[in-house]
Design a protein around this motif. Structure first.
Motif, PDB file in Angstrom:
ATOM      1  N   PHE A   9       0.963  -1.069   0.015  1.00 20.32           N
ATOM      2  CA  PHE A   9       0.054  -0.046   0.240  1.00 20.32           C
ATOM      3  C   PHE A   9       0.902   1.344   0.204  1.00 20.32           C
ATOM      4  N   ILE A  10       1.951   1.283   0.620  1.00 19.12           N
ATOM      5  CA  ILE A  10       2.853   2.541   0.829  1.00 19.12           C
ATOM      6  C   ILE A  10       3.906   2.197  -0.327  1.00 19.12           C
ATOM      7  N   GLY A  11       3.842   3.090  -1.287  1.00 20.04           N
ATOM      8  CA  GLY A  11       5.087   3.082  -2.311  1.00 20.04           C
ATOM      9  C   GLY A  11       4.870   1.894  -3.227  1.00 20.04           C
ATOM     10  N   GLU A  12       5.969   1.596  -4.020  1.00 25.08           N
ATOM     11  CA  GLU A  12       6.038   0.673  -5.105  1.00 25.08           C
ATOM     12  C   GLU A  12       6.791  -0.263  -4.463  1.00 25.08           C
ATOM     13  N   THR A  13       6.664  -1.711  -4.776  1.00 24.48           N
ATOM     14  CA  THR A  13       7.822  -2.802  -4.148  1.00 24.48           C
ATOM     15  C   THR A  13       7.459  -3.962  -5.008  1.00 24.48           C
ATOM     16  N   ASN A  14       8.410  -4.835  -4.691  1.00 20.27           N
ATOM     17  CA  ASN A  14       8.523  -6.165  -5.450  1.00 20.27           C
ATOM     18  C   ASN A  14       8.330  -7.291  -4.400  1.00 20.27           C
ATOM     19  N   PHE A  15       7.342  -8.357  -4.649  1.00 23.83           N
ATOM     20  CA  PHE A  15       7.212  -9.424  -4.058  1.00 23.83           C
ATOM     21  C   PHE A  15       7.678 -10.616  -4.726  1.00 23.83           C
ATOM     22  N   LEU A  16       8.584 -11.479  -3.779  1.00 26.40           N
ATOM     23  CA  LEU A  16       8.911 -12.748  -4.543  1.00 26.40           C
ATOM     24  C   LEU A  16       8.501 -13.896  -3.219  1.00 26.40           C
ATOM     25  N   ASP A  17       7.595 -14.836  -3.762  1.00 27.51           N
ATOM     26  CA  ASP A  17       7.155 -15.773  -2.870  1.00 27.51           C
ATOM     27  C   ASP A  17       8.155 -16.990  -2.843  1.00 27.51           C
ATOM     28  N   GLY A  18       8.682 -17.479  -1.796  1.00 26.55           N
ATOM     29  CA  GLY A  18       9.340 -18.639  -1.836  1.00 26.55           C
ATOM     30  C   GLY A  18       9.419 -19.302  -0.387  1.00 26.55           C
ATOM     31  N   VAL A  19      10.281 -20.331  -0.193  1.00 27.08           N
ATOM     32  CA  VAL A  19      10.360 -21.107   1.044  1.00 27.08           C
ATOM     33  C   VAL A  19      11.670 -20.798   1.793  1.00 27.08           C
ATOM     34  N   VAL A  20      11.637 -20.861   2.951  1.00 27.78           N
ATOM     35  CA  VAL A  20      13.012 -20.619   3.930  1.00 27.78           C
ATOM     36  C   VAL A  20      13.697 -21.707   3.646  1.00 27.78           C
ATOM     37  N   GLY A  21      15.121 -21.575   3.218  1.00 25.94           N
ATOM     38  CA  GLY A  21      15.977 -22.795   2.895  1.00 25.94           C
ATOM     39  C   GLY A  21      17.068 -22.735   4.351  1.00 25.94           C
ATOM     40  N   ALA A  22      17.841 -21.789   4.298  1.00 25.19           N
ATOM     41  CA  ALA A  22      18.908 -21.927   5.302  1.00 25.19           C
ATOM     42  C   ALA A  22      18.480 -20.593   6.276  1.00 25.19           C
ATOM     43  N   LEU A  23      18.967 -20.842   7.507  1.00 24.63           N
ATOM     44  CA  LEU A  23      18.873 -19.682   8.673  1.00 24.63           C
ATOM     45  C   LEU A  23      20.266 -19.315   9.079  1.00 24.63           C
TER      46      LEU A  23
END
Lengths: 365, 300
Positions: free
Chosen positions: A240-254
């Protein structure tokens, strides 16, 4: 305990819907607004921001929860006994009264003596730079002038809190920009707490000390402009605030404070984790376009390969659309700050997109 | 020819307004002129109009007769005026709360309530007035009801003479013109922006102050329109006073009617009509100057 100008404590508002169902306009909203603050309630239409404002004014009563003004619970106090004033979206000036009578109305109702009323009405009109308009009728004024009269009519009463319901919504763009700055200046001068409802994120960012972003009756995030832009706590706020990119994924390493997120098509990146995540969790990564680069920089850790699908040159910036291996399209904004800026890539060319770990944020909701 | 017509705005305007002008001429100007001319005439022994120019009819109406001063006709005029004022005031007092109630009712119910207001108008006017005779007369519904109550409380009861009387005429007039006041007041109340009530509440006005400072001034157009719709017909009507007054309450309307039909004196009847017309015109002009035409506020 510090006393706030306005506090909403676990406030709910439910309405009977047109089909007999229950519509929840406001869900468990808690807000604390400090004295002298310029506070914005920001969200799309139907998010509950206006209902929240109307509950502070007393036009609506909370179904559950409590509204406090300077620590006093408002309970079922009717609007005319609350020390707040409202600037309505449509201004709601009394059409049968002159400007002077409109501005004097609140003071007359409070039985302020006649000379004092006259003096304060004069001051209020001077404050909004409409001295000498006392004898005109509202219809004889332009939209911008009516807006300022509505402001004067509210501020002349020296309320503890001024509530503004999309007050600039009916003005054209140029006038709106002027009034934004004027309102902000005015608020600094009078030092009264302003609570401002808007659906325009730019307006909220320009004017407010703090912003509550609302959606579906819930206050998703409360913070200053910088906080909300740089550290959105959920996908809705980031979007909602500004422009952004979203990438959907799965957590691999921490690793402490960061995680590797694996997206479709073998796309993999490291991102900052404000909230704890577990391996295998489905998450979304948000990256602002201006924080990604096509030109190489030393600090960048993430490197994504893709192909340029479109290039838009707008003078100060050049916007690149880049499609990654997994089919995701991301937008990259390069600033043209050098003396001789030229295009870094053309349509169809393969490129590498780089960005710092801190530029990417893992969102869990 | 066609080109010049296209450019001739004055001719175009005249042609466009012509149908209205013709209607006004036939329906208003001609009859009125005829009435004015007749009012300066005399009648012969058979009741035919002799067209001359004499002010005799007007002098007689103002009370100057061969035998001296006689306020018979001025009395009739004053009685009509007073009755019209009473009727209008009572109708406003009754219609305003009703209109307010309807305008504040949930939107879905408003049409039904307005429908209830209009139902009586489906019945013939004369029949509705006769219904009041049934209610008000000596052995009528009202007296029977009162008698019944008195009987239960063992109070001696003699039926009231509600009918025929001036009071009965007033009741009939109020009944008759109530809808004509409710509708315009309702319309102007319904047009008031709800956020003006909120603005008043926000500016510390309680329900009482909101009503007097916001609701009443903004509904004045409806009251003015309703007043004209009530006052003007009441001052000239003759049927209600004929029936409920038992031919004893004589108003200007009755005077005019009887001069034309019973006394066969059209010149005198015409003069009475003109006096009535001038009186109504003067009052309406004064009233609209004082309170506006009812559109001033709405149009800004």
């Amino acid at each position: 305990m510090a006393e706030y100008a306005v506090e909403l404590r676990n406030v709910w508002k439910r309405f009977p819907g047109p089909g007999g169902e229950v519509v929840t306009a406001v869900r468990d909203v808690s807000l604390k607004i400090a004295d002298g603050e310029f506070f914005a309630l920001l969200g799309p239409s139907g998010c509950g921001k206006t209902t929240s404002l109307r509950m502070i004014a007393g036009f609506e009563l909370p179904t559950e929860g409590e509204v406090f003004l300077h620590g006093r619970p408002m309970g079922r106090t009717p609007p005319f006994q609350r020390p707040v004033n409202t600037v309505f979206q449509s201004y709601a000036l009394f059409p049968h009264m002159t400007i002077g009578e409109n501005v004097a109305f609140g003071l007359q109702m409070k039985k302020v003596d006649r000379q004092e009323v006259q003096r304060r009405v004069g001051e209020a009109l001077e404050m909004v730079r409409l001295s000498g308009y006392e004898r005109r009728k509202p219809k004889q004024l332009s939209g911008g002038q009516q807006q300022r009269i509505a402001l004067a009519r509210a501020l002349v009463n020296r309320p503890e809190v001024l509530l503004l319901d999309e007050p600039l919504g009916a003005l054209d763009l140029k006038l709106r920009k002027e009034m934004q700055l004027e309102l902000k200046k005015l608020q600094r001068e009078v030092g009264i707490t302003f609570i401002f409802v808007t659906h325009d994120q730019e307006e909220a960012l320009t004017m407010s000390d703090r912003i509550a972003v609302m959606e579906g009756g819930v206050a998703l995030q409360v913070g200053d402009a910088n906080d909300i832009y740089e550290h959105p706590n959920c996908r809705f706020v980031a979007d909602f605030i500004g422009e952004t990119n979203f990438l959907d994924g799965v957590v691999g390493a921490l690793e402490p404070g960061k995680a590797r997120v694996d997206a479709a098509g073998g796309v993999s990146l490291w991102a900052h984790t404000p909230q704890p995540v577990t391996p295998g969790q489905k998450v979304t990564v948000t990256i602002r376009p201006e924080k990604m680069h096509i030109r190489p920089t030393a600090t960048d850790v993430n490197l994504l390969s893709g192909r340029v699908t479109d290039v838009v040159y707008i003078g100060t910036d050049t916007h690149y659309g880049v499609t990654l291996a997994g089919g995701q399209t991301i937008r990259v904004r390069e600033q043209n700050y050098s003396a001789e800026s030229r295009l870094l890539a053309r349509e169809g060319e393969p490129v590498s997109v780089r960005f710092a770990i801190e530029a990417a944020r893992v969102l869990t909701e | 020819m066609i080109q010049s017509f296209r450019e001739n705005r004055r001719l175009q305007g005249f042609l466009l307004i012509l149908p209205t002008l013709l209607v006004m001429l036939v329906m208003l100007v001609l009859p009125l002129t005829l009435t004015v001319i007749t009012s300066f005439g005399q009648r012969d022994a058979d009741g035919n109009v002799i067209y001359t120019f004499t002010l005799e009819n007007y002098w007689r109406l103002l009370g100057f007769t061969e035998t001296g001063w006689d306020d018979l006709y001025l009395g009739i005029l004053m009685r009509s005026l007073w009755l019209a004022v009473q009727t209008t005031v009572i109708v406003i007092l009754m219609a305003y709360p009703l209109a307010y109630f309807i305008a504040r009712a949930p939107e879905k119910r408003r049409n039904f309530l307005l429908f209830l207001v209009l139902i009586p108008l489906w019945t013939n006017f004369i029949i509705r007035i006769y219904a009041w005779v049934m209610i008000l007369r000596g052995q009528g519904v009202l007296n029977s009801a009162l008698g019944g109550v008195a009987g239960l409380l063992s109070i001696p009861f003699t039926p009231f003479d509600f009918y025929p009387s001036q009071g009965a005429v007033l009741v009939g007039m109020v009944y008759e013109f109530l809808p004509f006041m409710i509708l315009p007041i309702y319309t102007s109340l319904e047009k008031i922006e709800p956020n003006l009530y909120e603005a008043a509440a926000d500016l510390y006005a309680n329900a009482f102050h909101t009503f007097w400072r916001v609701t009443v001034p903004l509904s004045m157009p409806g009251v003015v329109a309703g007043t004209i719709l009530t006052f003007v017909p009441v001052i000239g009507t003759f049927v209600v006073s004929d029936i409920l007054g038992g031919r004893q309450v004589i108003l200007v309307g009755n005077l005019v009617q009887r001069q034309f039909l019973d006394a066969r004196n059209p010149p005198f009847g015409s003069a009475a009509s003109i006096i009535l017309l001038l009186m109504t015109l003067a009052l309406t002009l004064y009233y609209t100057r004082r309170f506006g035409l009812g559109e001033e506020i709405a149009a800004g």
